[in-house]
Design an enzyme around this catalytic site. Structure first.
Site, PDB file in Angstrom:
ATOM      1  N   ASP A  54       0.836  -1.210   0.000  1.00 27.69           N
ATOM      2  CA  ASP A  54       0.000   0.000   0.000  1.00 27.69           C
ATOM      3  C   ASP A  54       0.871   1.259   0.000  1.00 27.69           C
ATOM      4  OD1 ASP A  54       0.859  -0.128   2.614  1.00 27.69           O
ATOM      5  OD2 ASP A  54      -1.132   0.036   3.521  1.00 27.69           O
ATOM      6  N   SER A  55       2.197   1.076   0.023  1.00 28.44           N
ATOM      7  CA  SER A  55       3.109   2.208  -0.194  1.00 28.44           C
ATOM      8  C   SER A  55       2.907   2.794  -1.593  1.00 28.44           C
ATOM      9  CB  SER A  55       4.566   1.766  -0.014  1.00 28.44           C
ATOM     10  OG  SER A  55       4.827   0.599  -0.764  1.00 28.44           O
ATOM     11  N   ASP A  93      -1.329  -6.230  -0.625  1.00 26.71           N
ATOM     12  CA  ASP A  93      -1.439  -5.560   0.676  1.00 26.71           C
ATOM     13  C   ASP A  93      -2.873  -5.068   0.864  1.00 26.71           C
ATOM     14  OD1 ASP A  93      -0.266  -4.710   2.980  1.00 26.71           O
ATOM     15  OD2 ASP A  93       0.954  -3.138   2.062  1.00 26.71           O
ATOM     16  N   LYS A 123      -1.651  -9.398   2.776  1.00 25.87           N
ATOM     17  CA  LYS A 123      -0.938  -8.921   3.967  1.00 25.87           C
ATOM     18  C   LYS A 123      -1.835  -7.967   4.748  1.00 25.87           C
ATOM     19  CE  LYS A 123       2.694  -5.913   3.826  1.00 25.87           C
ATOM     20  NZ  LYS A 123       2.209  -4.811   4.685  1.00 25.87           N
ATOM     21  N   GLU A 125      -1.876  -5.545   8.509  1.00 27.65           N
ATOM     22  CA  GLU A 125      -1.030  -4.975   9.561  1.00 27.65           C
ATOM     23  C   GLU A 125      -1.622  -5.285  10.931  1.00 27.65           C
ATOM     24  OE1 GLU A 125      -0.207  -0.819   8.905  1.00 27.65           O
ATOM     25  OE2 GLU A 125       0.668  -1.201   6.923  1.00 27.65           O
ATOM     26  N   GLU A 192       8.807  -4.183  10.762  1.00 27.61           N
ATOM     27  CA  GLU A 192       9.183  -2.850  10.263  1.00 27.61           C
ATOM     28  C   GLU A 192       9.548  -1.911  11.405  1.00 27.61           C
ATOM     29  OE1 GLU A 192       6.557  -1.017   7.397  1.00 27.61           O
ATOM     30  OE2 GLU A 192       7.690   0.873   7.454  1.00 27.61           O
TER      31      GLU A 192
HETATM   32  O1  KIV Z   1       3.445  -1.170   1.602  1.00 26.36           O
HETATM   33  C1  KIV Z   1       4.615  -1.536   1.676  1.00 26.36           C
HETATM   34  O2  KIV Z   1       5.465  -1.209   0.843  1.00 26.36           O
HETATM   35  C2  KIV Z   1       4.985  -2.392   2.801  1.00 26.36           C
HETATM   36  C3  KIV Z   1       6.433  -2.686   2.990  1.00 26.36           C
HETATM   37  C4  KIV Z   1       7.108  -1.488   3.520  1.00 26.36           C
HETATM   38  C5  KIV Z   1       6.649  -3.865   3.836  1.00 26.36           C
HETATM   39  O3  KIV Z   1       4.149  -2.793   3.534  1.00 26.36           O
END
Ligand code: KIV
Length: 296
Positions: A54-55, A93, A123, A125, A192
């Site tokens: 989600d980055s 994510d 994924k 969190e 992280e």
């Molecule tokens: O969204 C992302 O890029 C991440 C990584 C930093 C692990 O969750």
């Protein structure tokens, strides 16, 4: 440079093969990718895991944080990355708001990542407090990756992007988080923004592979954001970022050279232009000559 011996066929990376890598102390590699071309390059470089993180919110959409990215946007990017990935494990994510309401919503949205976008793992969190939810998703036949420590979706609760687990209480909570995710059966745990010592303790304690980002070298693997390693971001990099290339300069130089060529009429050249076939050209000359003669 590839670590795959020449001529040896590449194996598909699976949740099981990640566990084997941990058992055999083979470092696991993971990079983010958000589109076909970058996912393909990451896959062809024999990286184990492609994470459609989600980055994308910050590095592709230019949002301030990850909170605004929607499930539709994440699915769109996961689908694009899917087409570029053959051997790596593809992880989608789950964005903020797509799994926090209740378990039924989480399972439904996880299934969208698998069914509509081809993700092999989703994924989420959070640690201890997400363990039951994660079990529900795994029960519905979808592998889940955990993510603990500095969890960017909790930025407003954490009061900024701060290294977690610096106090004794914080270390104990992180251990509980890691053990809960391990027992829930996650595919891997992203660690992280935590002290190296804590990441090492967690990695030694759990059977699940740990993948660190800002968590030191003792994790079972490492993940970075592809835009960070390529210098394609605009703010100062975090302490843990290592630049492996300078795409910003490469892209900027190419754009400026194009602008200068067009402005100076150096682009396109004749060799970069299409031409009429000989017969059409001759016929056209005849027509034009006739027109000119009629005007005289
Ligand atoms: O969204 C992302 O890029 C991440 C990584 C930093 C692990 O969750």
């Amino acid at each position: 440079m590839s670590l795959i011996p020449a001529g040896e066929p590449r194996q598909k990376i699976t949740v099981t093969s990640l566990r084997e890598k941990k058992l055999h102390h083979q470092p696991i590699t993971c990079l983010t990718a958000y589109d076909y071309s970058s996912a393909r390059l990451v896959d062809e470089a024999a990286i184990d895991i492609v994470l459609v993180g989600d980055s994308v919110a910050q590095v592709v959409f230019g949002y301030e944080n990850t909170l605004s990215v929607t499930i539709e946007e994440m699915l769109h990017h996961t689908r694009a990355a899917r087409r570029g990935v053959k051997h790596a494990l593809l992880v989608g994510d789950m964005p903020f708001g797509s799994y926090q309401v209740d378990a039924a919503q989480a399972v439904r949205n996880a299934a969208r990542f698998v069914k509509e976008a081809g993700a092999e793992v989703v994924k989420v969190e959070g640690g201890e407090k997400r363990a039951d939810l994660i079990r529900r998703i795994i029960d519905a036949e979808m592998p889940v990756a955990g993510h603990i420590g500095l969890t960017p979706q909790s930025v407003n609760v954490m009061g900024g992007y701060k290294v977690q687990g610096k106090s004794l209480g914080g270390v104990e909570q992180l251990m509980r988080d890691a053990v809960s995710l391990d027992r829930a059966g996650v595919a891997f745990i992203v660690l992280e923004g935590i002290p190296r010592e804590v990441a090492a303790m967690i990695t030694a304690e759990v059977e699940t592979p740990t993948i660190g980002i800002g968590a030191g070298p003792d994790c079972d693997g490492q993940v970075l954001v592809i835009h960070d390693i390529l210098n394609l971001t605009f703010g100062p990099p975090a302490k843990f970022v290592r630049r492996y290339g300078d795409a910003k300069t490469l892209i900027s130089d190419a754009i400026q050279a194009f602008r200068a060529d067009v402005a100076g009429r150096h682009y396109p050249a004749d060799e970069e232009s299409y031409h009429l076939p000989k017969e059409t050209s001759t016929a056209l000359d005849t027509v034009l000559e006739r027109k000119r003669a009629m005007r005289r």
